[in-house]
Design an enzyme around this catalytic site. Structure first.
Site, short mmCIF file in Angstrom:
data_model
loop_
_atom_site.label_atom_id
_atom_site.label_comp_id
_atom_site.label_asym_id
_atom_site.label_seq_id
_atom_site.Cartn_x
_atom_site.Cartn_y
_atom_site.Cartn_z
N ASP A 48 0.83 -1.20 0.00
CA ASP A 48 0.00 0.00 0.00
C ASP A 48 0.86 1.25 0.00
O ASP A 48 1.77 1.41 0.83
CB ASP A 48 -0.91 -0.01 1.23
CG ASP A 48 -1.94 1.11 1.19
OD1 ASP A 48 -3.02 0.89 0.62
OD2 ASP A 48 -1.64 2.20 1.69
N ARG A 49 0.58 2.15 -0.94
CA ARG A 49 1.39 3.35 -1.11
C ARG A 49 1.17 4.37 0.00
O ARG A 49 2.11 4.97 0.51
CB ARG A 49 1.09 4.00 -2.48
CG ARG A 49 1.73 3.30 -3.66
CD ARG A 49 1.24 1.89 -3.91
NE ARG A 49 -0.21 1.83 -4.15
CZ ARG A 49 -0.95 0.73 -4.07
NH1 ARG A 49 -0.40 -0.43 -3.72
NH2 ARG A 49 -2.25 0.77 -4.31
N THR A 50 -0.09 4.56 0.39
CA THR A 50 -0.39 5.58 1.39
C THR A 50 0.26 5.25 2.73
O THR A 50 0.87 6.12 3.36
CB THR A 50 -1.91 5.74 1.55
OG1 THR A 50 -2.46 6.24 0.32
CG2 THR A 50 -2.25 6.72 2.67
N CYS A 83 -1.65 4.43 -10.95
CA CYS A 83 -1.98 4.76 -9.56
C CYS A 83 -1.45 6.16 -9.29
O CYS A 83 -0.27 6.44 -9.56
CB CYS A 83 -1.34 3.77 -8.58
SG CYS A 83 -1.48 4.23 -6.83
N ASN A 84 -2.30 7.04 -8.77
CA ASN A 84 -1.87 8.40 -8.48
C ASN A 84 -0.83 8.46 -7.37
O ASN A 84 0.25 9.02 -7.53
CB ASN A 84 -3.08 9.25 -8.09
CG ASN A 84 -3.94 9.63 -9.27
OD1 ASN A 84 -3.70 10.62 -9.93
ND2 ASN A 84 -4.97 8.83 -9.54
N THR A 85 -1.16 7.86 -6.23
CA THR A 85 -0.29 7.95 -5.06
C THR A 85 1.09 7.38 -5.34
O THR A 85 2.10 7.89 -4.83
CB THR A 85 -0.93 7.20 -3.87
OG1 THR A 85 -2.27 7.64 -3.70
CG2 THR A 85 -0.15 7.45 -2.59
N ALA A 86 1.17 6.36 -6.17
CA ALA A 86 2.44 5.71 -6.48
C ALA A 86 3.42 6.63 -7.17
O ALA A 86 4.63 6.34 -7.22
CB ALA A 86 2.19 4.47 -7.35
N THR A 125 -5.99 10.22 -1.95
CA THR A 125 -5.62 9.53 -0.73
C THR A 125 -4.82 10.46 0.19
O THR A 125 -4.29 11.49 -0.26
CB THR A 125 -4.75 8.30 -1.02
OG1 THR A 125 -3.52 8.75 -1.64
CG2 THR A 125 -5.45 7.32 -1.94
N LYS A 164 -12.27 -0.05 -3.24
CA LYS A 164 -11.30 -1.14 -3.32
C LYS A 164 -11.90 -2.44 -2.78
O LYS A 164 -11.56 -3.53 -3.23
CB LYS A 164 -10.03 -0.80 -2.54
CG LYS A 164 -9.13 0.24 -3.22
CD LYS A 164 -7.91 0.53 -2.37
CE LYS A 164 -6.96 1.53 -3.02
NZ LYS A 164 -6.29 0.99 -4.21
N CYS A 194 -7.38 9.87 -7.31
CA CYS A 194 -7.10 8.47 -6.97
C CYS A 194 -7.78 7.64 -8.06
O CYS A 194 -8.93 7.92 -8.42
CB CYS A 194 -7.64 8.10 -5.59
SG CYS A 194 -7.51 6.33 -5.21
#
Length: 234
Positions: A48-50, A83-86, A125, A164, A194
């Site tokens: 998980d990136r967050t 994926c945005n957060t990535a 996120t 998710k 996201c």
């Protein structure tokens, strides 16, 4: 021949499928052979990136690097991250391969500038909010970004994780509530920052939703059909 795109995916799997579907939908094709050659690595085991960005989880960058190198070896000419957060880990991944990687937040900011939008609400996120990925990209184009306050941001995260978990209706309720509050504060449109959010939140008469996945899909099509020496790097 068009360039081959490699998708670093699995973050989450539905978002990866959504990106691929948009690439197919927006490609001006009359037969199978007109479509872009896509290689997707739906590597859902990427941590998980967050939680990693917040210092509470495993660093996903080695996993993302594995995916990027796997796609390069498979024949991809350029890469994207579904994926945005990535994108917080963008530089580490970029340095691990010899091929270009398109940057979704930057491509989104370019689109906003081209469409003369000056004040944008951001749904994303905690990780994406904290890393300022969209804020910095937009500020480079003199675009103001409105964020949910810390209390309302909890509702955004609940909505994202509901999607998710396959609970789309719950996700829509949470996210639409926050989006409406940002519109009331003066946002001209909402960035669905996201990749799960556009799966439930769509543009309407009351609200414009900016879908970075859609923008990325169109950029993929353009890049795949450009000469290799004109691929734009970030």
């Amino acid at each position: 021949m068009p360039k081959v795109v490699g998708i670093i995916g699995g973050m989450g799997p539905l978002a990866t499928v959504d990106l691929m579907k948009k690439v197919v939908s927006y490609t001006p094709a009359t037969k199978d052979q007109d479509h872009i050659h896509v290689i997707a690595d739906s590597f859902s085991q990427i941590p998980d990136r967050t939680t990693a960005i917040l210092g509470k989880g495993i660093d996903p960058s080695p996993y993302m690097i594995q995916s990027a190198q796997r796609l390069e070896k498979a024949g991809a000419d350029f890469l994207v991250i579904a994926c945005n957060t990535a994108h917080f880990f963008f530089e580490a991944v970029k340095e691990s391969v010899r091929i270009p990687i398109l940057h979704m937040p930057v491509e989104t900011a370019k689109y906003l500038k081209e469409n003369h939008l000056k004040k944008i609400g951001l749904l994303a996120t905690d990780g994406t909010i904290n890393t300022k990925l969209y804020q910095h990209s937009c500020q480079n184009f003199d675009i103001e970004v409105l964020e949910p306050d810390k209390v309302i941001q909890k509702e955004v995260m609940e909505g994202i994780y509901a999607i998710k978990g396959g609970k789309a209706a719950k996700g829509f309720l949470s996210l639409s509530t926050v989006a409406n509050k940002l519109i009331e504060e003066g946002a001209e449109a909402i960035i669905a920052g996201c990749t799960e959010i556009p799966l439930v939140l769509k543009s309407s008469d009351e609200m414009i939703i900016i879908d970075p996945t859609e923008i990325l899909a169109k950029t993929i099509i353009k890049t795949a059909n450009e000469a290799s020496n004109r691929i734009q790097l970030v």
